[in-house]
Design an enzyme around this catalytic site. Structure first.
Site, short mmCIF file in Angstrom:
data_model
loop_
_atom_site.label_atom_id
_atom_site.label_comp_id
_atom_site.label_asym_id
_atom_site.label_seq_id
_atom_site.Cartn_x
_atom_site.Cartn_y
_atom_site.Cartn_z
N VAL A 119 -13.53 11.62 -11.70
CA VAL A 119 -14.22 11.45 -10.39
C VAL A 119 -14.71 12.75 -10.02
CG1 VAL A 119 -14.73 10.83 -8.09
CG2 VAL A 119 -13.38 9.48 -9.69
N GLY A 120 -13.94 13.76 -9.98
CA GLY A 120 -14.14 15.18 -9.64
C GLY A 120 -14.85 15.83 -10.69
N PRO A 150 -24.12 8.89 11.62
CA PRO A 150 -23.05 7.88 12.00
C PRO A 150 -23.38 6.57 11.18
CG PRO A 150 -23.51 9.19 13.57
CD PRO A 150 -24.32 9.65 12.63
N HIS A 174 -0.08 13.69 -9.76
CA HIS A 174 -1.42 13.43 -10.03
C HIS A 174 -1.70 12.08 -10.64
CE1 HIS A 174 -5.68 15.36 -9.56
NE2 HIS A 174 -5.71 13.89 -9.41
N GLY A 181 -2.91 9.21 -9.63
CA GLY A 181 -3.64 8.15 -8.85
C GLY A 181 -4.43 7.31 -9.53
#
Length: 328
Positions: free
Chosen positions: A60-61, A175, A289, A291
């Site tokens: 993802v990064g 927002p 790491h 995840g």
């Protein structure tokens, strides 16, 4: 068109020398998050040559990619968002439970053969309960970053009786009151509210760090933030290690400023050894790491990375292409 595949055969990051030998003339390259050495040598020095059309990262990064260099060369970048949402959300919940219930400390007690010497006591090994109870009927979950993974984590917390959700988002993003109202109704929450970092720190029973990495978010969780948290609060980071000041966190844990921390990522990883100050803290659960480390998720990431690569090579739509113009 005939495609010639050159594949690194081992289940680990490829050797730099092997990559540099194979990459000249390539039309596309699949890289991993660990391939940090490629950013300068491959893209800035044009080792791949003029045929390179696409880089596909199985992550993802994309901090390991020189975005400016590949954008200047007209090279496309594919990445693998969304695929790992559920896996990371699962792990975030697991870490929150492990920290609150003293998982690391009590597991080591058993492994070290010390259980027979630890007699039962009324409040032995007790910690803050994640779920709501008659003693603590109000439970507030805080999120730094409120994207897909954060919302998936919130979904998993609902059966535990969570009553309030607060979150901090990028100040430059508008927002979304309609989203807040939708989630409040959908999950039967008393409130879903965007707040500043001070309010998030003060009011959260658990803070989940789930924002992108980079200079803008570096050390959002620092000594000042930690000092405002409840003494019974838990910090969970499953995004990027740079968001949390490791030294400040180790000090806060050692001094009992907060209850504990669950980390899947640590600044400077993987250089996290037994003498690291966070490793020495009994109420800090640290994972290497993992995840996205489910069989289903990694297969999905690999498949998406391959589809991105083929799309870029054949100049077709890529399932997940990063818009480089907005990043450079």
């Amino acid at each position: 068109m005939i495609i010639q595949l050159v594949v690194w055969p081992d289940d680990r990051a490829c050797d730099r020398s092997w990559l540099m030998d194979q990459v000249p003339g390539a039309s596309g390259i699949i890289v991993m998050l660990s391939d940090t050495h490629t950013a300068f040598s491959l893209y800035s020095h044009k080792a791949a040559g003029p045929n390179l059309r696409v880089i596909s990262t199985m992550s993802v990064g994309y901090e390991h990619i020189d975005l400016s260099a590949i954008s200047q060369r007209g090279v496309k970048l594919g990445y693998t968002p969304d695929v790992l949402t559920d896996a990371v959300a699962d792990l975030s919940l697991m870490l929150a439970l492990m920290v609150g219930r003293n998982g690391a400390e009590t597991m080591s007690l058993v492994r070290n053969g010390e259980w027979p010497n630890s007699p039962w006591s009324p409040f032995g090994f007790c910690g803050p309960q994640l779920s709501a109870s008659p003693v603590s009927p109000t439970r507030t979950m805080g999120f730094i970053g409120f994207g897909r993974i954060a919302q998936a984590t919130l979904k998993r917390l609902i059966p535990l009786g969570v009553t309030h959700c607060i979150y901090y988002a990028n100040p430059s993003s508008p927002p979304k009151p309609s989203l807040d109202a939708e989630l409040m109704t959908k999950y039967g929450l008393n409130s879903v509210k965007r707040v500043d970092l001070d309010e998030l720190a003060k009011d959260s029973d658990v803070v989940f760090v789930l924002a992108p990495g980079g200079e803008q978010t570096k050390h959002l969780v620092n000594a000042d933030f930690l000092g405002k948290m409840k003494k019974t609060a838990v910090l969970v980071n499953t995004s990027r290690g740079t968001l949390v000041d490791s030294e400040a966190l180790a000090t806060a844990l050692h001094q009992g400023v907060i209850w504990g921390a669950g980390l899947d990522v640590v600044e400077g990883e993987p250089q996290v050894t037994a003498d690291h100050p966070l490793v020495k803290e009994p109420r800090c659960v640290i994972l290497p790491h993992i995840g996205s480390a489910t069989l289903e998720t990694r297969l999905g990431m690999a498949t998406l990375a391959a589809k991105n690569l083929l799309g870029g090579i054949f100049e077709e739509a890529m399932p997940a292409e990063l818009n480089l113009k907005s990043r450079t």
